[in-house]
Structure formats: C-alpha cells, structure tokens
Design an enzyme around this catalytic site. Structure first.
Site, PDB file in Angstrom:
ATOM      1  N   GLU A   1       0.827  -1.207   0.000  1.00  0.00           N
ATOM      2  CA  GLU A   1       0.000   0.000   0.000  1.00  0.00           C
ATOM      3  C   GLU A   1       0.867   1.266   0.000  1.00  0.00           C
ATOM      4  OE1 GLU A   1      -3.271   0.437  -0.485  1.00  0.00           O
ATOM      5  OE2 GLU A   1      -2.803   2.578  -0.412  1.00  0.00           O
TER       6      GLU A   1
ATOM      7  N   THR B   1      -6.085   2.597  -5.291  1.00  0.00           N
ATOM      8  CA  THR B   1      -5.903   1.148  -5.158  1.00  0.00           C
ATOM      9  C   THR B   1      -6.707   0.381  -6.209  1.00  0.00           C
ATOM     10  OG1 THR B   1      -5.484   1.257  -2.782  1.00  0.00           O
ATOM     11  CG2 THR B   1      -6.239  -0.845  -3.637  1.00  0.00           C
TER      12      THR B   1
ATOM     13  N   ASP C   1       1.241   0.335  -5.091  1.00  0.00           N
ATOM     14  CA  ASP C   1       0.072   0.693  -5.907  1.00  0.00           C
ATOM     15  C   ASP C   1       0.087   2.146  -6.386  1.00  0.00           C
ATOM     16  OD1 ASP C   1      -0.553   1.646  -3.335  1.00  0.00           O
ATOM     17  OD2 ASP C   1      -2.680   1.156  -3.487  1.00  0.00           O
ATOM     18  N   HIS C   2       0.616   3.058  -5.558  1.00  0.00           N
ATOM     19  CA  HIS C   2       0.655   4.480  -5.947  1.00  0.00           C
ATOM     20  C   HIS C   2       1.505   5.236  -4.948  1.00  0.00           C
ATOM     21  CE1 HIS C   2      -2.290   4.910  -2.733  1.00  0.00           C
ATOM     22  NE2 HIS C   2      -3.048   4.000  -3.331  1.00  0.00           N
TER      23      HIS C   2
HETATM   24  C1  GP9 Z   1      -9.039   0.204   1.450  1.00  0.00           C
HETATM   25  C2  GP9 Z   1      -7.819   0.393   0.644  1.00  0.00           C
HETATM   26  C3  GP9 Z   1      -7.462   1.840   0.381  1.00  0.00           C
HETATM   27  O1  GP9 Z   1      -9.743  -0.989   1.359  1.00  0.00           O
HETATM   28  O2  GP9 Z   1      -7.578  -0.510  -0.341  1.00  0.00           O
HETATM   29  O3  GP9 Z   1      -7.574   2.286  -0.921  1.00  0.00           O
HETATM   30  P1  GP9 Z   1      -6.901   3.642  -1.456  1.00  0.00           P
HETATM   31  O4  GP9 Z   1      -7.395   4.780  -0.582  1.00  0.00           O
HETATM   32  O5  GP9 Z   1      -5.409   3.508  -1.347  1.00  0.00           O
HETATM   33  O6  GP9 Z   1      -7.348   3.760  -2.864  1.00  0.00           O
HETATM   34 MN    MN Z   2      -3.895   2.373  -2.228  1.00  0.00          MN
END
Ligand code: GP9
Ligand code: MN
Length: 431
Positions: A38, A82, A259-260
């Site tokens: 994340e 995400t 992811d970012h």
């Molecule tokens: C929550 C998580 C967050 O389930 O995957 O997503 P994001 O805010 O990073 O798009």
């Molecule tokens: Mn994310």
C-alpha cells in the site's frame, strides 16, 4: 461486433509484444502471490533514515538473484487509486478518467481477468484484505473477475479487536498471520492477492509498532511515512518466512508491487528534502511516481531491469512468465521482458514517461538527463513525442471505451468462459 471494438482489437493487436523465449513459461504451474504494498514508492528501496535502512526485507528481496526487479516502473493510477492498480494488474485496463471502474462497472461488466483465466487452468483463486468487502466494490467486482474466494475482514479472528485495527483496517502483521491460515488450506496451484493497508495516509502507527525514527522534513503529514513503511516491510518479512516454513516458497511466484504514491505532489518542499534537493521540478515529480515491481521465484533468472513500464504492463508480463498467451486478450499493457516493448508509460491525465522523453505538467524533458526541451524548437524530438502522445491518447481512449461500453461481452477469447458471479458468495456466517 460493434465498430469501435474492431478498431480497438486492431490497435491492441498492433501493440502486442512478442514474448521473450528466455522467460516464457519459466514459472508455469507455480503458485502466485500478488503482494500489494500500500502507498509504497520506489524511493523507499535502499532509503535510510539516520543511517538505518527503512525497508531491509524489501531491499534484500529487490536485490535477490531470483528477483526480476524494475527500477523504471511507474504507478499509473487516477482517482481510483488502489482500485485502479487492481484493475490494471488483473485486466490490463486503465482506471477511468474520473471515478473508479470497479465501482462504476465492477458489478455489471464482462471481464476476461487474470483470476478467471487461471481458474480455468486449474488454479484456485483467492483475494485477502483486512478491510470491509464493499470498499471499492470489491465484493461484486471480484465475482466478475472470477475469484473463487474473497477473505475480507469478517473472516479474520483479529478483525473485531480495537487494538488490532488502524486506519483502513487490520494491522498488516495481524492480517497476514490470520490470512496465512486460509492460504494454507487452498488447493495448489493457487493465485492469490494480498492487499495490505497499514502504510496508508495518514500513516498512523501505535507506539509499540514503531521501530524507526520519523524523517525530519517538518511536514507533519509526511514524516510518519517511513514508520508505517518500516512496519509493512516487517510484515512482508514475516509473510516470507511463513511461506518458507510452510514449504510453499520454492513453488511460488511472489509479485511485489507498490500501488501508488504515498506522498502526494502537494508536498513539494518535503519531497525535495527527502530527495536531498533544494527544490523539485516536474521532471522530479514524474520520477516520484515510481513504485516497485519485483517478480520473484526460486530458480528465476533475476536482475534489475531498467525497462520503462508501469502497472498496465504487469498482466502480460506475468501471464507470459506463466506460459499463457495474451495474444487474443483485449489489454493495453506490454510484456516488460519483451524485446519489442515500446517503453512508453501513459499517466491517466495524458502525461507520460518514455525511454526518450518525459512529459509532465505541460513540460518536456530528456528522460536520461532531465534536461528540459521545447519540442517546437526541436523537430526530431517533436516527431518522437507526437508519436508517443498519440499512443498514450489512443491507449486511454480505447481502454475507456472497453469499460464504459462493456465491450468485452462481444470479444471472444479462445478457451475462455465467463464464470457466473452467482457461483460465489464470499460470505462468512460465523466470523
Ligand atoms: C481500502 C484500501 C485503500 O480498502 O484498499 O484504498 P486507497 O485509498 O489507497 O485507494
Ligand atoms: Mn492504495
């Protein structure tokens, strides 16, 4: 067939890469773990705070001789964050210009997604996430992507204890420990996706889990980032040890990806400090979009690759490593290991990075040096840039058309049959 689908099919075919014979099928039949880091940026790799590496486990993994690691790999997400990353990695389709495709179309569209493609080749498929199932409409979307199982929050023993949660869900270490008990039970080979959350803005962490100093940019929303990144690194290290202990490690491909960004462009001063610079240019901010991609499997011929690519490219890269052709898929990525890869990386807003030039915030730079150029005064550069820009625009437009028009329902993929979402429940009665 709708007219625009024919056009799209032609575009996709003309951009298909030729799989690299040195790699094609080299991990065929192995388990796959997509390990979602994340908000994890590339700069964290080998980064130190007060002389201490922030992410020692991921650093080691990045440099491992059986890791294919990419150091010019970019996140390409838009507002779907995400969800956009998931959509790109498992469908080879971009996020939308606004909103999230998983939310707007995940319940209704036809997909020809990686989980279902592998499901039909004898894989068990499962997603793991320590947040509620409905976030980003995952519960409905995953059914259309062909996930056999989705282990969301109610499945985990620790889910309801206050102290076991922070931010968007369960603390990564607890989540992974609970998730591994389900992973143990999956018939092999399996394809699994593990989505962590603790390293998410605002980067809060309880005292007992803090094991490294904050950075000292003076920006309060930035300085805790390395602490949650360190926690995520430890969680990954524990998960890796579990895979080794369970005996699955040798027969598993781990795909580790960020992811970012974790620190948004709205913090240029802090970013400059972290980079050891006085100020940042749009060129620096383009580089700031780099995230890790590490594909690891014992026996795989690894190395740090400098190919320019992004999240959209993971799908064909991984499928080819598994010995599965993507020649008939409607997807917009290119195999990162292919020799005829264009090395053009579109961002969702039409900016791009290529092996030749960077276009960011309306400015143009030479990728290798960071020298700013004016294409109007440089016809040779302009020709290349125009060509790349057309590819970027077409890719995004066609990807959008596929999703907003649900065009995959008209596209025949040999040997593929759409799973009925009604086959899956994802419900846990007794958590
Ligand atoms: C929550 C998580 C967050 O389930 O995957 O997503 P994001 O805010 O990073 O798009
Ligand atoms: Mn994310």
């Amino acid at each position: 067939t709708p007219k625009n689908l024919e056009k799209i099919e032609k575009f996709v075919k003309s951009n298909n890469t030729i799989p690299n014979a040195q790699y094609y099928g080299t991990v065929k039949g192995k388990n796959v773990v997509m390990f979602h880091l994340e908000s994890f940026q590339q700069f964290l790799i080998d980064y130190k705070v007060d002389g201490e590496p922030v992410t020692p486990n991921i650093n080691r993994f990045y440099h491992d001789q059986n890791s294919l690691s990419f150091d010019n790999f970019y996140n390409q997400v838009g507002q779907g964050k995400t969800a956009d990353a998931e959509n790109m990695l498992e469908n080879g389709l971009y996020g939308l210009a606004s909103g999230a495709a998983m939310v707007n179309y995940g319940s209704t569209n036809t997909y020809q997604a990686v989980p279902n493609m592998l499901d039909q080749r004898g894989y068990t498929t499962a997603a793991f996430h320590g947040d509620v199932a409905s976030f980003w409409n995952r519960d409905n979307t995953y059914k259309n992507w062909g996930y056999d199982y989705f282990f969301s929050k109610p499945f985990y023993k620790g889910a309801n204890k206050d102290d076991y949660n922070i931010g968007y869900g369960m603390k990564d270490k607890i989540f992974l420990k609970d998730a591994s008990q389900y992973l143990d039970q999956l018939p092999q080979p399996f394809y699994s996706k593990v989505i962590t959350v603790t390293n998410h803005y605002p980067y809060d962490l309880d005292k007992k889990n803090i094991s490294i100093n904050k950075t000292d940019t003076g920006d309060k929303t930035v300085d805790g980032y390395v602490q949650t990144a360190r926690y995520l690194d430890q969680a990954f290290g524990e998960f890796e040890r579990y895979l080794k202990k369970s005996g699955m490690y040798d027969n598993t491909v781990i795909v580790l990806y960020g992811d970012h960004y974790g620190i948004s462009e709205n913090h240029p001063k802090a970013i400059a400090k972290l980079m050891g610079k006085d100020s940042v240019t749009p060129y620096d901010l383009a580089n700031w979009q780099k995230v890790p991609l590490i594909i690891h499997s014992p026996g795989l011929k690894g190395g740090i690759k400098h190919t320019y690519g992004g999240e959209i490219d993971v799908m064909p890269t991984l499928m080819h490593l598994l010995g599965i052709s993507t020649a008939d898929n409607i997807q917009f990525g290119q195999d990162l290991l292919a020799k005829n890869n264009k090395q053009v990386v579109p961002f969702r807003n039409g900016n791009f990075v290529s092996k030749n030039y960077v276009k960011y915030g309306g400015n143009y730079y030479v990728t290798s040096t960071g020298t700013q150029i004016n294409p109007k005064e440089d016809p040779r550069a302009k020709a290349i840039i125009d060509n790349d820009q057309n590819y970027v625009n077409d890719s995004l437009t066609y990807s959008d058309q596929v999703q907003t028009g649900d065009l995959l329902r008209f596209h025949k993929l040999a040997g593929y049959k759409q799973d009925d979402p009604k086959n899956y429940s994802y419900k846990q009665d007794d958590p």
